[in-house]
Design an enzyme around this catalytic site. Structure first.
Site, short mmCIF file in Angstrom:
data_model
loop_
_atom_site.label_atom_id
_atom_site.label_comp_id
_atom_site.label_asym_id
_atom_site.label_seq_id
_atom_site.Cartn_x
_atom_site.Cartn_y
_atom_site.Cartn_z
N TYR A 33 0.82 -1.20 0.00
CA TYR A 33 0.00 0.00 0.00
C TYR A 33 0.86 1.25 0.00
O TYR A 33 2.08 1.20 0.20
CB TYR A 33 -0.96 -0.01 1.20
CG TYR A 33 -0.34 0.30 2.54
CD1 TYR A 33 0.47 -0.61 3.19
CD2 TYR A 33 -0.56 1.52 3.18
CE1 TYR A 33 1.04 -0.33 4.43
CE2 TYR A 33 -0.01 1.82 4.42
CZ TYR A 33 0.79 0.88 5.04
OH TYR A 33 1.35 1.17 6.26
N ARG A 101 -8.25 -20.65 -1.71
CA ARG A 101 -7.11 -20.38 -0.82
C ARG A 101 -5.98 -21.35 -1.12
O ARG A 101 -6.21 -22.56 -1.16
CB ARG A 101 -7.56 -20.51 0.64
CG ARG A 101 -6.46 -20.22 1.64
CD ARG A 101 -6.99 -20.22 3.07
NE ARG A 101 -5.94 -19.88 4.03
CZ ARG A 101 -5.20 -20.78 4.67
NH1 ARG A 101 -5.39 -22.07 4.47
NH2 ARG A 101 -4.25 -20.39 5.52
N LYS A 151 6.45 -2.10 1.88
CA LYS A 151 5.28 -1.52 2.55
C LYS A 151 4.08 -2.45 2.39
O LYS A 151 3.15 -2.19 1.61
CB LYS A 151 5.00 -0.12 1.99
CG LYS A 151 4.10 0.73 2.90
CD LYS A 151 4.16 2.17 2.50
CE LYS A 151 3.14 3.03 3.21
NZ LYS A 151 3.30 3.11 4.66
N GLU A 183 11.66 2.07 14.46
CA GLU A 183 10.79 3.15 13.98
C GLU A 183 9.51 3.16 14.80
O GLU A 183 9.32 2.31 15.68
CB GLU A 183 10.49 2.99 12.49
CG GLU A 183 9.83 1.67 12.14
CD GLU A 183 9.74 1.39 10.64
OE1 GLU A 183 9.70 2.32 9.84
OE2 GLU A 183 9.69 0.20 10.29
N LEU A 207 10.95 1.00 7.26
CA LEU A 207 10.39 1.48 6.00
C LEU A 207 11.19 2.71 5.55
O LEU A 207 11.53 3.56 6.37
CB LEU A 207 8.91 1.86 6.18
CG LEU A 207 8.24 2.22 4.85
CD1 LEU A 207 7.97 0.97 4.03
CD2 LEU A 207 6.94 2.97 5.08
N1 PDD Z 1 2.83 4.93 7.42
N2 PDD Z 1 7.48 3.57 9.02
C1 PDD Z 1 6.34 2.86 8.99
C2 PDD Z 1 6.30 1.55 9.68
C3 PDD Z 1 5.19 3.37 8.32
O1 PDD Z 1 4.06 2.67 8.30
C4 PDD Z 1 5.27 4.65 7.70
C5 PDD Z 1 4.11 5.24 6.97
C6 PDD Z 1 6.49 5.36 7.77
C7 PDD Z 1 6.66 6.71 7.13
O2 PDD Z 1 6.70 6.61 5.72
P1 PDD Z 1 6.19 7.82 4.82
O3 PDD Z 1 6.95 9.01 5.22
O4 PDD Z 1 6.52 7.38 3.44
O5 PDD Z 1 4.70 7.95 5.07
C8 PDD Z 1 7.57 4.78 8.41
C9 PDD Z 1 1.67 5.38 6.68
C10 PDD Z 1 1.52 6.85 6.68
C11 PDD Z 1 0.43 4.64 7.17
O6 PDD Z 1 0.57 3.44 7.41
O7 PDD Z 1 -0.63 5.22 7.28
#
Ligand code: PDD
Length: 287
Positions: A33, A101, A151, A183, A207
């Site tokens: 996503y 499945r 992601k 993170e 990420l």
């Molecule tokens: N989340 N680390 C993780 C685990 C994340 O899920 C996200 C983003 C980030 C930051 O990445 P970016 O700057 O590209 O949004 C770091 C999104 C916003 C979400 O899951 O809604």
């Protein structure tokens, strides 16, 4: 008000949009996503989000179902149809519906991927009052899988982390592996010590945030010092400032970690400046 959403080539009222119970996104969390922010009706960092989407798909041996231009057009159409001024566009690609499945991947020639997009209206997104107060975080063990650079929609543990934080009267959790912060549950983590911005270096354990890349580039252009390396919770608690970045929150200060105030216990100047620079620059380059 009902949203118009996008599913596999169609724009539909949200109540009419459906995906099969055999979709591998539903059964296996086999999907990726992106979340792209909208300010003033325009998309922030679209190029970066598309590049990361392509990378996530490549790492999982999935094809991108649309071109970059097509995806931009879908984003814009949804923003227009739903009258989004400030908010987000959520996008998900899964390995599709093989009709049953099975652990083995289906043949992409007969099972096309599923593409879903929807908008989230968030008036006041840029004017978030939390920027003036900051958030409190707890630390939790990072027990996610080893490819956090992809992601994927496997977000159960980050959701559990958020709930653990809420239960502790806090806003988010910073995850810790081998003694070092990886993170936040949905954001990248930073500390500031002696004017130097410290954030974990890229690898498969975090990420590669699109906001992280933009903020570090802007910090460098503003002659700020950056150190990309892991840091501990103790180091964060003893820092002058702490903050996090994500597409939906931009830059937000962290004022408490595991009950210990960071710096003065109030948001610091570096996070405030980076937020301002990031919002200014992003608005200028939004598409
Ligand atoms: N989340 N680390 C993780 C685990 C994340 O899920 C996200 C983003 C980030 C930051 O990445 P970016 O700057 O590209 O949004 C770091 C999104 C916003 C979400 O899951 O809604």
């Amino acid at each position: 008000m009902s949203r118009t959403v996008y599913v596999n080539g169609e724009y539909l009222p949200e109540a009419e949009a459906t995906v099969s119970i055999f979709d591998r996104g539903f059964l296996m969390a086999d999907g990726v996503y992106e979340v792209t922010s909208v300010l003033g009706g325009k998309l922030l960092d679209f190029d970066g989000h598309f590049a990361r989407l392509e990378r996530s798909l490549r790492e999982l041996d999935m094809a991108c179902p649309v071109t970059k231009d097509e995806l931009l057009a879908i984003h814009r159409e949804l923003v227009a149809q739903n009258g989004i001024d400030e908010g987000m566009v959520y996008l998900q690609v899964t390995r599709g519906n093989p009709g049953d499945r099975d652990f083995s991947f289906p043949d992409p020639a007969t099972t096309p991927s599923t593409l879903v997009l929807f908008t989230q209206s968030k008036p006041g997104l840029a004017d978030n009052p939390t920027a003036k107060t900051g958030i409190k975080v707890i630390s939790i063990e990072d027990i996610r899988w080893g490819r956090r650079d992809i992601k994927t929609v496997q977000l159960l543990y980050p959701s559990m982390g958020k709930m653990m934080a809420k239960k502790a009267g806090c806003d988010d959790a910073w995850m810790v592996e081998d003694g070092f912060v990886t993170e936040g549950t949905s954001n990248n983590a930073y500390i500031v010590k002696g004017g130097r911005i410290i954030t974990r270096n890229l690898g498969t354990d975090i990420l590669h945030g699109i906001t992280r890349a933009a903020v570090l580039r802007m910090a460098q252009e503003a002659q700020m010092e950056i150190e990309e390396r892991p840091f501990t919770v103790a180091e964060a608690q003893a820092a002058d400032e702490a903050f996090f970045t994500s597409a939906s929150a931009f830059v937000l200060p962290v004022v408490e970690i595991d009950g210990a105030a960071v710096g003065t216990g109030a948001p610091g100047p570096v996070a405030a400046r980076l937020r301002e620079i990031y919002l200014d620059e992003s608005r200028k380059t939004a598409v």
